[in-house]
Every structure is written in C-alpha cells, then in structure tokens.
Design an enzyme around this catalytic site. Structure first.
Site, mmCIF file in Angstrom:
data_model
loop_
_atom_site.group_PDB
_atom_site.id
_atom_site.type_symbol
_atom_site.label_atom_id
_atom_site.label_comp_id
_atom_site.label_asym_id
_atom_site.label_seq_id
_atom_site.Cartn_x
_atom_site.Cartn_y
_atom_site.Cartn_z
ATOM 1 N N LYS A 193 -7.834 2.079 -3.385
ATOM 2 C CA LYS A 193 -7.462 1.591 -2.041
ATOM 3 C C LYS A 193 -7.648 2.837 -1.280
ATOM 4 O O LYS A 193 -8.159 2.886 -0.024
ATOM 5 C CB LYS A 193 -6.234 1.124 -2.023
ATOM 6 N N THR B 234 0.793 -1.269 0.067
ATOM 7 C CA THR B 234 -0.092 -0.091 0.048
ATOM 8 C C THR B 234 0.853 1.365 -0.122
ATOM 9 O O THR B 234 1.612 1.477 0.988
ATOM 10 C CB THR B 234 -0.935 -0.021 1.400
ATOM 11 N N LYS C 100 -1.548 4.974 8.770
ATOM 12 C CA LYS C 100 -0.661 4.943 7.588
ATOM 13 C C LYS C 100 -1.625 5.208 6.059
ATOM 14 O O LYS C 100 -1.062 6.132 5.454
ATOM 15 C CB LYS C 100 0.139 3.607 7.209
HETATM 16 P P1 NAD Z 1 5.377 -6.284 7.367
HETATM 17 O O1 NAD Z 1 6.176 -5.326 7.721
HETATM 18 O O2 NAD Z 1 5.059 -7.425 8.006
HETATM 19 O O3 NAD Z 1 6.214 -6.806 6.009
HETATM 20 C C1 NAD Z 1 6.959 -6.199 5.073
HETATM 21 C C2 NAD Z 1 8.225 -6.829 4.755
HETATM 22 O O4 NAD Z 1 8.849 -6.447 3.598
HETATM 23 C C3 NAD Z 1 9.390 -6.804 5.775
HETATM 24 O O5 NAD Z 1 9.681 -8.217 6.294
HETATM 25 C C4 NAD Z 1 10.561 -6.184 5.426
HETATM 26 O O6 NAD Z 1 11.728 -6.545 5.777
HETATM 27 C C5 NAD Z 1 10.200 -6.411 3.867
HETATM 28 N N1 NAD Z 1 11.105 -5.661 2.829
HETATM 29 C C6 NAD Z 1 11.131 -4.354 2.726
HETATM 30 N N2 NAD Z 1 12.146 -3.938 1.852
HETATM 31 C C7 NAD Z 1 12.514 -5.181 1.457
HETATM 32 C C8 NAD Z 1 13.161 -5.449 -0.070
HETATM 33 N N3 NAD Z 1 13.840 -4.542 -0.496
HETATM 34 N N4 NAD Z 1 13.402 -6.376 -0.304
HETATM 35 C C9 NAD Z 1 12.952 -7.652 0.374
HETATM 36 N N5 NAD Z 1 12.196 -7.434 1.559
HETATM 37 C C10 NAD Z 1 11.860 -6.204 1.944
HETATM 38 O O7 NAD Z 1 4.379 -5.479 6.589
HETATM 39 P P2 NAD Z 1 2.880 -6.282 6.239
HETATM 40 O O8 NAD Z 1 1.869 -6.083 7.427
HETATM 41 O O9 NAD Z 1 3.147 -7.685 5.494
HETATM 42 O O10 NAD Z 1 2.409 -5.283 5.030
HETATM 43 C C11 NAD Z 1 2.819 -5.254 3.758
HETATM 44 C C12 NAD Z 1 2.052 -4.058 3.148
HETATM 45 O O11 NAD Z 1 0.760 -4.366 2.947
HETATM 46 C C13 NAD Z 1 2.130 -2.805 3.598
HETATM 47 O O12 NAD Z 1 2.304 -1.806 2.467
HETATM 48 C C14 NAD Z 1 0.900 -2.654 4.390
HETATM 49 O O13 NAD Z 1 0.293 -1.129 4.293
HETATM 50 C C15 NAD Z 1 -0.061 -3.435 3.418
HETATM 51 N N6 NAD Z 1 -1.164 -4.026 3.955
HETATM 52 C C16 NAD Z 1 -1.047 -4.537 5.214
HETATM 53 C C17 NAD Z 1 -2.181 -5.122 5.884
HETATM 54 C C18 NAD Z 1 -2.207 -5.881 7.107
HETATM 55 O O14 NAD Z 1 -3.277 -6.279 7.716
HETATM 56 N N7 NAD Z 1 -0.964 -6.221 7.665
HETATM 57 C C19 NAD Z 1 -3.485 -5.114 5.142
HETATM 58 C C20 NAD Z 1 -3.638 -4.677 3.843
HETATM 59 C C21 NAD Z 1 -2.556 -4.062 3.345
#
Ligand code: NAD
Length: 297
Positions: A172, A97, A247
């Site tokens: 979104k 997102t 966020k």
């Molecule tokens: P998270 O922090 O658990 O996971 C993100 C991962 O990306 C981390 O493990 C980080 O180390 C990794 N990362 C960052 N840069 C990287 C790179 N260059 N190469 C490889 N890995 C890399 O976050 P999440 O909860 O999984 O959310 C991910 C996205 O989804 C966000 O943008 C969030 O806003 C969106 N989202 C989350 C939810 C939710 O409920 N968690 C719901 C809808 C949308």
C-alpha cells in the site's frame, strides 16, 4: 461465519454491510456513539462494547484511523484487549492503513495470544467500500490468507496476497508513493503546457497515448475536460482527499527512514502534500495540487 466488525466509519460501515449482505453473521461496534447509531439505522447488528462483539467471533475485522488505535484495541488495558476476549484461534484482519512496523506489532500481539492474523489495507475509497469493489493488499501466512479470501471477496474485487506479516501495508505504502509522485508530475506538466501555449486536450491526447500514460492522467486528470469523471470537473471534491494522501506519505516517510532508501522523489512528494494538507488541500482531492503549482508559477 460470525464476524465482529470494529470501526464503523466512512469505510467500515459499508464494508460491514456488504459482509452482512453476503450472508455472514456480522456484529459491529464503534467507540464513537454516533457511528453506532448510523450503523443501527443502516440495519447492522451492533453491540455495546468491542468485547461483546468479539466474544464468540470466528473473525475480527478492524477498520480504524491509526496504528496506535489498532495496537491499543488489540492489547487493551489489563485483560480486556480484543486478543484476550476472542476465542482461541480467531482470525484477526486489520484493514486500517497503518505503518509496516505497527502492522508487524499487531501480528505479534495476536499470535502470542494464540490467534491468526492478517494485515489487509485497501484502496478504492468510500465508493469502492460501498460497491464492494475494493482492492485488498494482504500480508500474512498462506493458510490464513486462504481462510480470509472469501470474506475479503465479499467486500472487494481484487485480493492480492503480498507476502508475510506487514507486506500488505508495504504494498500500500509503495503504491501510494508512486501515485503521489505521478500526480504531481502530471500536474506540473499541465501547468508547463499552459505556459508553453498547449491546450489541455492536446497534451492529454498525446500523453495518454504515449509514455506519459498513467492513472493520475487518464483517470484522475487534474484539469477539467479531458476525463469528465475526474475530480477537477467538480471543483476537486474528493475522490481521495489531500489529508489521506498526506497520512499515507507520512507512512512512506517512516518506511523510507527505516530502510535507508534514497527515495528523493517520494520525500519531495511527502513535503509537497504536507504543505497542501496543512493548507486548503486537506478536504480537496489530491489532484488539486495543480492549483498550488499554478499559483506558485
Ligand atoms: P473514519 O475515521 O471514518 O472511521 C474510523 C472509525 O474507527 C471511527 O468511527 C472511529 O470512532 C473508529 N474507532 C477507532 N478506534 C476504535 C476502537 N478501538 N473500537 C471501535 N472503533 C474504533 O476513517 P475511514 O475513512 O473509514 O478510514 C479507515 C481507515 O481506512 C484509515 O486507516 C484510512 O487511512 C483507510 N482508508 C481510507 C480511505 C477513504 O477513502 N476514506 C481509503 C483507503 C483507506
């Protein structure tokens, strides 16, 4: 289909596992070593670098926290960006997102390097990621959308093509602005009802069958009782955490500023959720805003 899945966090790992379960050749990578270990334990094939995962891939999926991370990974530093390493014509799908502008920038970087690109943010949270019931909102060309559809359908239940580059993120941001405003409105109405002597159940029975009906009331009801599965019944454990709503409203604020729309309700919701997330609300479900409203009354 060989798929490089980068970003194996709360959302990415279960999504990658569902792709592998659907028969795709998935290789994962995360910059956070503990995430790689968890993925290995979960039986996912992983590589030692993003470049090794992307080399030879048909599709590259990213699921990062921020737009800055997506753009930095696509670009790299001097020839080692994902777009430099991927075979020509690779389909890049970013599910993070991020802002509309950042998504459009990611599209440009991929396309200039000779690749295909989609923005495909999701809703449905970790439970949706685990159960392959996510909703995908997709921006990009018709042809690229049709190539991605079977891949996205292995991770989700609803896949909607919203238009060109960045319009998945636009959908979104607009949806979550509606959600924030309506969750606050429902919470205010319950607190007002309490002060006027209405029971929660009476207000719920009326509003859920009348013009006040909305998801924030009938699924995410902010008081315990009327909807037994709502976070209010488990002390506001998320669900959708206040930090994530904050966020997303930050992205809405950027979009409102860049378009000049007079979105006063959206901006007020942004302010209210910023305070909530800066305090105790970051780790609570965003319906916990009712407690702040009640305390302030
Ligand atoms: P998270 O922090 O658990 O996971 C993100 C991962 O990306 C981390 O493990 C980080 O180390 C990794 N990362 C960052 N840069 C990287 C790179 N260059 N190469 C490889 N890995 C890399 O976050 P999440 O909860 O999984 O959310 C991910 C996205 O989804 C966000 O943008 C969030 O806003 C969106 N989202 C989350 C939810 C939710 O409920 N968690 C719901 C809808 C949308």
């Amino acid at each position: 289909m060989r798929i490089a899945f980068l970003g194996l966090g709360h959302m990415g790992l279960p999504m990658a596992k569902n792709l592998a379960a659907a028969g795709h050749d998935v290789v994962g990578f995360d910059v956070f070593p503990a995430a790689v270990d968890t993925a290995l334990d979960a039986g996912l094939a992983v590589t030692l670098s993003a470049q090794a995962a992307v080399d030879g891939a048909d599709v590259v999926i990213t699921m990062f926290q921020s737009g800055a991370q997506v753009i930095a990974a696509y670009r790299g530093a001097g020839g080692d960006g994902l777009v430099d390493v991927a075979p020509p014509g690779t389909l890049f799908i970013d599910c993070s997102t991020i802002s509309v502008e950042e998504a459009q920038e990611a599209h440009r970087i991929a396309e200039i390097a000779g690749h295909r690109s989609l923005d495909a943010p999701v809703s449905g949270g970790v439970v949706g990621a685990e159960n392959a019931t996510l909703a995908f909102m997709v921006g990009g060309s018709d042809v690229d959308f049709e190539s991605a559809r079977p891949i996205l359908e292995a991770m989700g239940r609803r896949v909607v093509h919203c238009g060109g580059a960045g319009l998945g993120q636009a959908a979104k941001v607009c949806n979550n602005m509606i959600l924030a405003v309506s969750q606050i409105a429902v919470a205010e109405a319950f607190v007002l009802g309490e002060r006027l002597g209405l029971t929660h159940q009476a207000l719920f029975d009326v509003a859920s069958n009348a013009s006040g009906q909305c998801w924030a009331l009938t699924t995410n009801c902010p008081v315990p009782g009327p909807v037994p599965t709502s976070p209010a019944n488990r002390d506001y454990q998320p669900g959708f955490a206040g930090a994530l709503m904050n966020k997303d409203l930050g992205l809405a604020e950027q979009a409102i500023a860049s378009t000049g729309v007079d979105a006063r309700m959206g901006m007020l919701a942004r302010e209210i959720y910023k305070e909530f997330a800066d305090g105790a609300g970051a780790g609570q479900d965003f319906s916990g805003i009712i407690n702040t409203i009640r305390e302030d009354a």
